[in-house]
Scaffold this motif. Structure first.
Motif, PDB file in Angstrom:
ATOM      1  N   ALA A  78      25.810  43.909  21.094  1.00  0.00           N
ATOM      2  CA  ALA A  78      25.791  42.835  22.092  1.00  0.00           C
ATOM      3  C   ALA A  78      24.963  43.248  23.300  1.00  0.00           C
ATOM      4  N   ARG A  79      25.147  44.517  23.754  1.00  0.00           N
ATOM      5  CA  ARG A  79      24.356  45.011  24.887  1.00  0.00           C
ATOM      6  C   ARG A  79      22.877  45.047  24.533  1.00  0.00           C
ATOM      7  N   SER A  80      22.572  45.494  23.309  1.00  0.00           N
ATOM      8  CA  SER A  80      21.181  45.565  22.865  1.00  0.00           C
ATOM      9  C   SER A  80      20.550  44.183  22.824  1.00  0.00           C
ATOM     10  N   ASN A  81      21.303  43.198  22.330  1.00  0.00           N
ATOM     11  CA  ASN A  81      20.792  41.831  22.280  1.00  0.00           C
ATOM     12  C   ASN A  81      20.531  41.284  23.673  1.00  0.00           C
ATOM     13  N   GLU A  82      21.437  41.584  24.602  1.00  0.00           N
ATOM     14  CA  GLU A  82      21.248  41.140  25.978  1.00  0.00           C
ATOM     15  C   GLU A  82      19.996  41.772  26.577  1.00  0.00           C
ATOM     16  N   ASP A  83      19.812  43.077  26.325  1.00  0.00           N
ATOM     17  CA  ASP A  83      18.624  43.771  26.835  1.00  0.00           C
ATOM     18  C   ASP A  83      17.356  43.180  26.232  1.00  0.00           C
ATOM     19  N   GLU A  85      16.917  40.131  24.985  1.00  0.00           N
ATOM     20  CA  GLU A  85      16.689  38.796  25.528  1.00  0.00           C
ATOM     21  C   GLU A  85      16.081  38.885  26.921  1.00  0.00           C
ATOM     22  N   GLN A  86      16.598  39.805  27.734  1.00  0.00           N
ATOM     23  CA  GLN A  86      16.088  39.956  29.090  1.00  0.00           C
ATOM     24  C   GLN A  86      14.651  40.454  29.077  1.00  0.00           C
ATOM     25  N   PHE A  87      14.368  41.429  28.201  1.00  0.00           N
ATOM     26  CA  PHE A  87      13.011  41.961  28.104  1.00  0.00           C
ATOM     27  C   PHE A  87      12.044  40.879  27.641  1.00  0.00           C
ATOM     28  N   ALA A  88      12.452  40.113  26.619  1.00  0.00           N
ATOM     29  CA  ALA A  88      11.583  39.055  26.101  1.00  0.00           C
ATOM     30  C   ALA A  88      11.300  38.017  27.178  1.00  0.00           C
ATOM     31  N   TYR A  89      12.305  37.707  27.978  1.00  0.00           N
ATOM     32  CA  TYR A  89      12.116  36.724  29.044  1.00  0.00           C
ATOM     33  C   TYR A  89      11.153  37.246  30.099  1.00  0.00           C
ATOM     34  N   VAL A  90      11.381  38.476  30.552  1.00  0.00           N
ATOM     35  CA  VAL A  90      10.530  39.053  31.604  1.00  0.00           C
ATOM     36  C   VAL A  90       9.100  39.227  31.103  1.00  0.00           C
ATOM     37  N   ALA A  91       8.958  39.751  29.869  1.00  0.00           N
ATOM     38  CA  ALA A  91       7.626  39.995  29.324  1.00  0.00           C
ATOM     39  C   ALA A  91       6.849  38.694  29.176  1.00  0.00           C
ATOM     40  N   SER A  92       7.489  37.681  28.596  1.00  0.00           N
ATOM     41  CA  SER A  92       6.792  36.416  28.385  1.00  0.00           C
ATOM     42  C   SER A  92       6.473  35.742  29.712  1.00  0.00           C
ATOM     43  N   HIS A  93       7.379  35.839  30.663  1.00  0.00           N
ATOM     44  CA  HIS A  93       7.155  35.241  31.979  1.00  0.00           C
ATOM     45  C   HIS A  93       5.997  35.929  32.695  1.00  0.00           C
ATOM     46  N   ASP A  94       5.958  37.259  32.647  1.00  0.00           N
ATOM     47  CA  ASP A  94       4.916  38.017  33.346  1.00  0.00           C
ATOM     48  C   ASP A  94       3.558  37.892  32.669  1.00  0.00           C
ATOM     49  N   LEU A  95       3.548  37.610  31.353  1.00  0.00           N
ATOM     50  CA  LEU A  95       2.268  37.494  30.637  1.00  0.00           C
ATOM     51  C   LEU A  95       1.593  36.150  30.860  1.00  0.00           C
ATOM     52  N   GLN A  96       2.355  35.165  31.267  1.00  0.00           N
ATOM     53  CA  GLN A  96       1.792  33.819  31.387  1.00  0.00           C
ATOM     54  C   GLN A  96       0.685  33.747  32.434  1.00  0.00           C
ATOM     55  N   GLU A  97       0.901  34.379  33.589  1.00  0.00           N
ATOM     56  CA  GLU A  97      -0.077  34.260  34.683  1.00  0.00           C
ATOM     57  C   GLU A  97      -1.417  34.912  34.344  1.00  0.00           C
ATOM     58  N   PRO A  98      -1.450  36.183  33.887  1.00  0.00           N
ATOM     59  CA  PRO A  98      -2.760  36.753  33.522  1.00  0.00           C
ATOM     60  C   PRO A  98      -3.424  36.004  32.372  1.00  0.00           C
ATOM     61  N   ASP A 140       5.002  31.269  24.682  1.00  0.00           N
ATOM     62  CA  ASP A 140       6.027  30.224  24.790  1.00  0.00           C
ATOM     63  C   ASP A 140       7.128  30.448  23.761  1.00  0.00           C
ATOM     64  N   ASP A 141       6.714  30.843  22.536  1.00  0.00           N
ATOM     65  CA  ASP A 141       7.709  31.130  21.493  1.00  0.00           C
ATOM     66  C   ASP A 141       8.577  32.314  21.893  1.00  0.00           C
ATOM     67  N   LEU A 142       7.971  33.320  22.506  1.00  0.00           N
ATOM     68  CA  LEU A 142       8.724  34.492  22.959  1.00  0.00           C
ATOM     69  C   LEU A 142       9.724  34.093  24.032  1.00  0.00           C
ATOM     70  N   LEU A 143       9.295  33.190  24.906  1.00  0.00           N
ATOM     71  CA  LEU A 143      10.202  32.697  25.944  1.00  0.00           C
ATOM     72  C   LEU A 143      11.363  31.937  25.312  1.00  0.00           C
ATOM     73  N   ASP A 144      11.063  31.134  24.285  1.00  0.00           N
ATOM     74  CA  ASP A 144      12.137  30.431  23.563  1.00  0.00           C
ATOM     75  C   ASP A 144      13.076  31.431  22.899  1.00  0.00           C
ATOM     76  N   TYR A 145      12.484  32.491  22.316  1.00  0.00           N
ATOM     77  CA  TYR A 145      13.296  33.503  21.641  1.00  0.00           C
ATOM     78  C   TYR A 145      14.245  34.181  22.616  1.00  0.00           C
ATOM     79  N   SER A 146      13.787  34.387  23.853  1.00  0.00           N
ATOM     80  CA  SER A 146      14.638  35.051  24.841  1.00  0.00           C
ATOM     81  C   SER A 146      15.838  34.197  25.210  1.00  0.00           C
ATOM     82  N   ARG A 147      15.758  32.900  24.892  1.00  0.00           N
ATOM     83  CA  ARG A 147      16.861  31.991  25.221  1.00  0.00           C
ATOM     84  C   ARG A 147      17.782  31.758  24.039  1.00  0.00           C
ATOM     85  N   VAL A 148      17.517  32.422  22.898  1.00  0.00           N
ATOM     86  CA  VAL A 148      18.317  32.178  21.694  1.00  0.00           C
ATOM     87  C   VAL A 148      19.790  32.396  21.967  1.00  0.00           C
ATOM     88  N   GLY A 149      20.121  33.462  22.715  1.00  0.00           N
ATOM     89  CA  GLY A 149      21.517  33.766  22.991  1.00  0.00           C
ATOM     90  C   GLY A 149      22.139  32.866  24.035  1.00  0.00           C
TER      91      GLY A 149
END
Length: 209
Positions: A78-83, A85-98, A140-149
């Motif tokens: 559960a902790r790993s999944n949370e980590d 999801e958080q990583f996928a969200y941050v990574a996808s969010h930070d990649l959008q601007e560049p 965008d798919d990665l951002l969706d994946y980060s919201r799976v949980g």
């Protein structure tokens, strides 16, 4: 211990097969004074001499140990999944601007100089724009994946042929560099989550390459 005689008397008042100490942990005592967890079943038996109660006592030490290991692993997962999801969200969010900084000028270049460059240059620009567009879709798919949980995804009708074609475009460079040949039979339309099926295809084909 002090309440055991009353509990025993209550059982004899309404005898039936049941577990002893329901809802409580029971322990037995070894000769050396150490305790270990047990499960006790009480089973009334009618005989010619009257009703006796068969008490079946089972050592559940190994079961408890296995349950504890399973609980720890579940918590770790559960902790790993949370980590993740958080990583996928941050990574996808930070990649959008560049990516916008790359895709925007490319699209502007394509519009401004369309028809003014030779066909080879226009082809290069087209590939670059197409790659940036597909990269945006992947992010965008990665951002969706980060919201799976966090969000419950609904199943839709998904054309697996289209999903595979998008996947092959995403992997076009790897396919070209490796000289891989990808073939497939006709694929069905299924009930599912398109982004997840895309990730599945990309992992399977990418690993094969």
């Amino acid at each position: 211990r002090h309440s055991h005689p009353d509990s025993r008397a209550a059982f004899y008042g309404a005898m039936k097969n049941r577990a002893m100490g329901a809802g409580r942990d029971l322990y037995a005592l070894r000769r050396d004074g150490t305790e270990f967890p047990v499960e006790i079943g009480l089973n009334p038996i009618e005989t010619a001499q009257g009703v006796f109660v068969l008490s079946a006592i089972v050592d559940i030490t190994e079961r408890r140990r296995a349950e504890e290991i399973l609980r720890q692993r579940s918590e770790a997962l559960a902790r790993s999944n949370e980590d993740l999801e958080q990583f996928a969200y941050v990574a996808s969010h930070d990649l959008q601007e560049p990516l916008r900084a790359v895709a925007g000028p490319l699209q502007l270049l394509q519009r401004r100089y369309q028809g003014q460059l030779d066909s080879r240059a226009e082809e290069f620009i087209k590939h670059a724009v197409d790659g940036a567009t597909r990269m945006q879709s992947i992010i965008d798919d990665l951002l969706d994946y980060s919201r799976v949980g966090r969000l419950e995804e609904s199943f839709d009708s998904v054309d697996c042929e289209q999903v595979l074609n998008r996947t092959l475009k995403n992997l076009s460079i790897a396919i070209q560099e490796s000289g891989a040949e990808i073939s497939n039979d006709a694929l069905p339309t299924v009930r599912g989550v398109g982004t997840q099926l895309g990730l599945l295809f990309q992992n399977l084909i990418g690993n094969a390459i």
